[in-house]
Design an enzyme around this catalytic site. Sequence first.
Site, PDB file in Angstrom:
ATOM      1  N   TYR A   1      18.162 -25.108  17.244  1.00  0.00           N
ATOM      2  CA  TYR A   1      17.940 -26.368  17.563  1.00  0.00           C
ATOM      3  C   TYR A   1      16.561 -26.153  17.167  1.00  0.00           C
ATOM      4  CZ  TYR A   1      17.228 -30.002  20.306  1.00  0.00           C
ATOM      5  OH  TYR A   1      16.117 -31.459  21.299  1.00  0.00           O
TER       6      TYR A   1
ATOM      7  N   ASP B   1      10.343 -21.166  15.166  1.00  0.00           N
ATOM      8  CA  ASP B   1      10.206 -21.834  16.322  1.00  0.00           C
ATOM      9  C   ASP B   1      10.304 -20.829  17.906  1.00  0.00           C
ATOM     10  OD1 ASP B   1      10.606 -23.588  17.822  1.00  0.00           O
ATOM     11  OD2 ASP B   1      12.299 -24.240  17.782  1.00  0.00           O
TER      12      ASP B   1
ATOM     13  N   LYS C   1       8.049 -24.758  26.385  1.00  0.00           N
ATOM     14  CA  LYS C   1       9.245 -23.745  28.075  1.00  0.00           C
ATOM     15  C   LYS C   1       7.503 -22.801  28.463  1.00  0.00           C
ATOM     16  CE  LYS C   1      13.066 -25.148  26.129  1.00  0.00           C
ATOM     17  NZ  LYS C   1      13.618 -25.383  24.502  1.00  0.00           N
TER      18      LYS C   1
HETATM   19  C1  LIG Z   1      14.226 -26.036  23.818  1.00  0.00           C
HETATM   20  C2  LIG Z   1      14.080 -26.712  21.974  1.00  0.00           C
HETATM   21  C3  LIG Z   1      12.615 -27.332  21.809  1.00  0.00           C
HETATM   22  C4  LIG Z   1      12.693 -28.473  21.700  1.00  0.00           C
HETATM   23  O1  LIG Z   1      11.744 -28.628  22.924  1.00  0.00           O
HETATM   24  P1  LIG Z   1      11.459 -29.668  23.928  1.00  0.00           P
HETATM   25  O2  LIG Z   1      10.862 -29.002  25.137  1.00  0.00           O
HETATM   26  O3  LIG Z   1      12.885 -29.738  24.369  1.00  0.00           O
HETATM   27  O4  LIG Z   1      11.242 -30.706  22.964  1.00  0.00           O
HETATM   28  C5  LIG Z   1      13.047 -26.999  20.367  1.00  0.00           C
HETATM   29  N1  LIG Z   1      12.771 -25.026  19.709  1.00  0.00           N
HETATM   30  C6  LIG Z   1      13.631 -24.757  20.461  1.00  0.00           C
HETATM   31  C7  LIG Z   1      13.628 -23.111  19.819  1.00  0.00           C
HETATM   32  C8  LIG Z   1      14.189 -25.094  21.483  1.00  0.00           C
HETATM   33  O5  LIG Z   1      14.767 -24.203  22.513  1.00  0.00           O
END
Ligand SMILES: *Cc1c(COP(=O)(O)O)cnc(C)c1O
Length: 427
Positions: free
Chosen positions: A143, A238, A266
């Site tokens: 994601y 990511d 995060k």
């Molecule tokens: C949470 C997450 C996102 C998205 O971040 P948001 O702040 O919710 O837009 C993207 N990549 C990874 C790996 C994530 O865990």
Amino acid sequence: MFEKSRSLLSRAQRVIPGGVNSPVRAFKSVGGTPPFITHAKGPHMWDVDGNQYIDFVLTWGPAIIGHADASVVEKCQAAMARGSSFGAPTEIEIELAEMVVERVPGVDVLRLVSSGTEACMSAVRLARGATDREKIIKFKGCYHGHADCFLIAAGSGALTLGHPNSPGVTKGTAKDTLLASFNDLESVEALFKANEGEVAAIIVEPICGNTGCIPPADGFLEGLKKLCKQYGGLLIFDEVMTGFRVGKGGAAQLYDVTPDIFCFGKVIGGGFPLAAYGGREDLMRQIAPDGPIYQAGTLSGNPVAVTAGIETLNRMDENAYAQLDASGAYLEKGMAEIINRRGLPLSQTRVGSMFGLFFTDEKILRHEDVSACDLGKFNTFFHGMLKEGVYYAPSQYEAGFLSLQHTNEILDQVIEKADGVLGNIFG
Ligand SMILES: *Cc1c(COP(=O)(O)O)cnc(C)c1O
């Protein structure tokens, strides 16, 4: 036990889709009513019905030093009193950027943004602008936020064009996202071969945390880097979930593979809307106003969020990561003891303080392995633990997290409750 939450949910549903502002919070995959939270402190959260929970979600990772940490609260209150946003540069933004550069080998220059979605979509725009190519490779089950180019499901074969898995994503966008299989380098090379000269980047969660918690197989991340060199695409890690979570320098440092571009979110915001993307200097200098690739944000580098980020990262030194890893190992060992003693068909994964508990005894390598878990038993476990006051993520496809406040005494409580709940499930 959830009367007030139930009534708030129906009130919320009238004015908010599903009653929630991010879909997973609605408990659709496990069913039942999501507790509406009033407050949290350290490792605990409380809901409107007065229930107390040991929290393994930690606002999906950011609360790594524990909820409502006294010094974060104090510093953020002071920052707010000085003005919550200026739309002009501040000194603390430099301080946070310097901290990231110092901590993460491979990040020379970075830009602060407000969400992980924004970081990932900006990173992809950078990769496309810098390579003058349009396609990206992503992995099923990874994601990267909700930008159009990431909401793509697999076609029937690995080499067919992807098609959107959300209405509203155009076919034009979908055809530029190629889908590979996590921990499967051959699936990546096949895409490169079928799209020679067209792939701008691979984007990957170096530890797949949005399908439970799936560590990279030996050589997988190195292999991606090699394929990028060979076929001329950029490698984007990511690290929105793994950055500052699995170690000071994130997963890149842990596995000793340096991507061209990193995305953070995060933990970097310590519970506030803050994220970042960064990497090699020659790439990042192409971002406006140094270069032509546009990206901007009214609240980017927000001083209250930056203050929380600095205070959180300051606390996360080598000792803190060692403590988190020890806590992760302690929980894993306690759960393994139950699994072995009772002979349960469960398996665990863990990288430091990020963990998965899967209702299968097969090895978990990718998304399909999680889909094959006994999701019904997971749901029963989830609700059983929630009733016992332990808040696991409401889906088999989500990872669990520990904070510095999850002491062994707290984890002992969890292990004891899990023993009872699992005993009831498996008889
Ligand atoms: C949470 C997450 C996102 C998205 O971040 P948001 O702040 O919710 O837009 C993207 N990549 C990874 C790996 C994530 O865990």
